[in-house]
Scaffold this active site. Structure first.
Site: not given
Ligand code: BEZ
Length: 183
Positions: A4-8, A84
């Site tokens: 799942f991607g929720y940030g970068s 990460e």
């Molecule tokens: C992400 O979803 O981009 C993410 C957020 C926090 C840590 C690793 C990935």
């Protein structure tokens, strides 16, 4: 395996995947409560990036699910564990696809909980905005991270209003406008 991607991970996809779908996870809030000392800041001047915090209600966090080919799982996980490494741990949650004809499934998520060594915690949005506008690290300016996330959310999920994200973006834009006027 699905990640799942929720940030970068929504916009910086530097790993191979076989399929990508949009959807959400439940029971968490996305917050800029994680310090970044290795990507969007430095140990002396940490930036702020997102993590997920358990919510009281039924909040949803919208993001992208990536399906990783079996043969590539080990390489992708090694790569993302390194990328990460700033306080995030992997956990598995349920992902709900936006498309009604797809069933929910388990997904791996990188999450920095409130005990991790880079947890910055809550602060007033205008303080978080100051930190974001004034930080930069090996991956670039912190503000670029926030703008990329806000723009990706508008493109992928035009129906979703992420108040924390968009209010923070407003605070940052105000600060940047003030800086421009003072030059
Ligand atoms: C992400 O979803 O981009 C993410 C957020 C926090 C840590 C690793 C990935």
């Amino acid at each position: 395996m699905w990640i799942f991607g929720y940030g970068s991970l929504i916009w910086k996809i530097d790993f191979p995947y076989e399929e990508k779908i949009l959807g959400y996870i439940k029971g968490f809030d996305r917050r800029f409560y994680q310090l970044s000392t290795d990507h969007r800041g430095t140990p002396e001047n940490p930036g702020r990036v997102v993590t997920l915090l358990p919510s009281n209600g039924d909040s949803k966090v919208y993001g992208v699910a990536y399906k990783i080919r079996d043969a590539e799982i080990q390489d992708v996980v090694d790569h993302l564990d390194y990328r990460e490494k700033g306080g995030y741990e992997k956990t598995v949650l349920k992902f709900y696809p936006l498309s009604k004809d797809k069933q929910p499934f388990d997904i791996t998520i990188y999450l920095g909980d409130h005990n991790n060594f880079n947890y910055g915690g809550p602060a007033e949005l205008k303080e978080i905005a100051k930190q974001i506008v004034n930080s930069s690290g090996p991956s670039g300016p912190n503000i670029e991270y926030l703008f990329n996330l806000a723009n990706s959310m508008r493109v992928f999920f035009p129906q979703v209003h992420d108040e924390h994200l968009f209010e923070l973006e407003k605070h940052c834009l105000n600060l940047l406008n003030k800086e421009t006027k003072n030059v």
